[in-house]
Design a protein around this motif. Sequence first.
Motif, PDB file in Angstrom:
ATOM      1  N   GLN A 272     -32.729  -1.105 -75.319  1.00  0.00           N
ATOM      2  CA  GLN A 272     -31.911  -1.810 -74.342  1.00  0.00           C
ATOM      3  C   GLN A 272     -31.981  -3.319 -74.541  1.00  0.00           C
ATOM      4  O   GLN A 272     -30.966  -4.017 -74.563  1.00  0.00           O
ATOM      5  CB  GLN A 272     -32.335  -1.439 -72.916  1.00  0.00           C
TER       6      GLN A 272
ATOM      7  N   CYS B 115     -29.078  -5.671 -76.070  1.00  0.00           N
ATOM      8  CA  CYS B 115     -28.636  -6.727 -75.165  1.00  0.00           C
ATOM      9  C   CYS B 115     -28.517  -8.054 -75.915  1.00  0.00           C
ATOM     10  O   CYS B 115     -27.511  -8.772 -75.805  1.00  0.00           O
ATOM     11  CB  CYS B 115     -29.608  -6.852 -73.996  1.00  0.00           C
TER      12      CYS B 115
ATOM     13  N   HIS C 292     -15.336  -2.112 -79.562  1.00  0.00           N
ATOM     14  CA  HIS C 292     -16.543  -1.310 -79.393  1.00  0.00           C
ATOM     15  C   HIS C 292     -17.799  -2.156 -79.199  1.00  0.00           C
ATOM     16  O   HIS C 292     -18.853  -1.618 -78.856  1.00  0.00           O
ATOM     17  CB  HIS C 292     -16.740  -0.418 -80.624  1.00  0.00           C
TER      18      HIS C 292
ATOM     19  N   ARG D 102     -20.043  -4.237 -74.747  1.00  0.00           N
ATOM     20  CA  ARG D 102     -19.765  -2.847 -75.120  1.00  0.00           C
ATOM     21  C   ARG D 102     -20.778  -2.329 -76.135  1.00  0.00           C
ATOM     22  O   ARG D 102     -21.015  -1.118 -76.216  1.00  0.00           O
ATOM     23  CB  ARG D 102     -18.350  -2.730 -75.694  1.00  0.00           C
TER      24      ARG D 102
ATOM     25  N   THR E 167     -23.389  -0.448 -74.454  1.00  0.00           N
ATOM     26  CA  THR E 167     -22.936   0.878 -74.039  1.00  0.00           C
ATOM     27  C   THR E 167     -23.016   1.874 -75.192  1.00  0.00           C
ATOM     28  O   THR E 167     -23.463   3.018 -75.020  1.00  0.00           O
ATOM     29  CB  THR E 167     -21.485   0.806 -73.517  1.00  0.00           C
TER      30      THR E 167
ATOM     31  N   GLU F  93     -26.639   2.813 -75.880  1.00  0.00           N
ATOM     32  CA  GLU F  93     -27.139   3.810 -74.923  1.00  0.00           C
ATOM     33  C   GLU F  93     -26.583   5.192 -75.230  1.00  0.00           C
ATOM     34  O   GLU F  93     -27.264   6.206 -75.053  1.00  0.00           O
ATOM     35  CB  GLU F  93     -26.756   3.393 -73.501  1.00  0.00           C
ATOM     36  N   LYS F  94     -25.347   5.223 -75.692  1.00  0.00           N
ATOM     37  CA  LYS F  94     -24.720   6.507 -76.009  1.00  0.00           C
ATOM     38  C   LYS F  94     -25.449   7.213 -77.150  1.00  0.00           C
ATOM     39  O   LYS F  94     -25.706   8.420 -77.084  1.00  0.00           O
ATOM     40  CB  LYS F  94     -23.255   6.275 -76.382  1.00  0.00           C
TER      41      LYS F  94
ATOM     42  N   THR G 260     -27.072   0.633 -84.087  1.00  0.00           N
ATOM     43  CA  THR G 260     -25.815   0.636 -83.331  1.00  0.00           C
ATOM     44  C   THR G 260     -24.717  -0.082 -84.101  1.00  0.00           C
ATOM     45  O   THR G 260     -23.557   0.367 -84.123  1.00  0.00           O
ATOM     46  CB  THR G 260     -26.020  -0.022 -81.961  1.00  0.00           C
TER      47      THR G 260
END
Length: 385
Positions: A183, A187, A278, A283, A286, A289-290, A298
Amino acid sequence: MRLTVRKAVQGTAVFCSLVCLNILYQVSQQGGTEVGGPEFDGSYRHGRRAQFVQEPPDALDLVKTFNAVPGRRPRSAKGGLDDSHQRANASRSLTNVKVSDHNVDQSKSKGKKHRLTNLGDVYISVKTTQKYHQSRVKILLDTWVQLAREQTYFFTDTDDAELQKRTNGHMINTNCSGQHNRQALCCKMAQEYDYFLQSKKRWFCHIDDDTYVNVPELVRLLQQYNHTDDWYLGKPSLKHPIEIVDRENQGVKLAFWFATGGAGFCISRSLALKMSPHASGGRLMTVGEKIRLPDDCTIGYIIHHVLGKRLTVIQNLHSHLEALWLLRDGLSSQITFSYSQYGDKMNVVEVAGFDPSQDPTRLYSLHCHLFPYFKQCESLYKKQA
């Protein structure tokens, strides 16, 4: 006898009429489109008359690129080569060029010639945290950042007046958590990405706070690729794509490549803009986290899996996940170096001629090896017996 002559005359008249009609027909057929006219795409075959053919749009671009090579005189059908031959020569010319030459910033892209990329076109973002402001960031400011002060920005999780002053206002408090979890990492990466988009620069290069950057070599690398094309330059930490469970399709696995943040990676502006739906405006968090993976994974997921773009592996990028002590020759041509400590064992690049007790990370030694004119190099240098 009269009947025979009359029939002969009638037959001759009919024949002449047919010939005239045929001539008129041929003329009417040739009058449709002029060679080189507004509807002509530049390609034709030689024959009794011009036969227009449909060719891919990029064929003409190849010809334009071929004719744009410095010192090459454009040739046309009148100059000895028709357009079909010209296309063939252009295609062969571009096919035989090395990848690094074909994508050089000086080449034409979409009909526009770009100047060579320089340091001012690069946005370098360093991810850090308050815990490492003194132990890690200080080393970077003492070494390679001196060569790229205006281009380097530090993304952290707290205010630091001293560091803000030393970086000339390039310290950005993301207000993200200081923890080392996905996270917090996503961020900070999300803000690194957004700040890059705002900068309008050509290249986004992410670096960790335990990584040394050979700045001239980084610029030299980026000069080989066109920022208006989609480029994801980095080095994976795995020898195979990472596999994750597709949470939207039960029982299905997804595989993709990603460049490890420890070695650093660079993304062209063209590709960064395609990532925007994206990654921008938070985003990226997000998506992280997905898939439940950290920031560098990511980024790879968005680029490779979502956008279908490939990672270009740069072997001269080195992270702490490698056996760094094996790097001994050709250090000046390498782009990034890192370090790590496992118990009492240090995983660092060994640089001959410098006192290791004065420089556990070897980043000062690396800097002095590459750029010996810096003042701090005198105290680190250890004369060989």
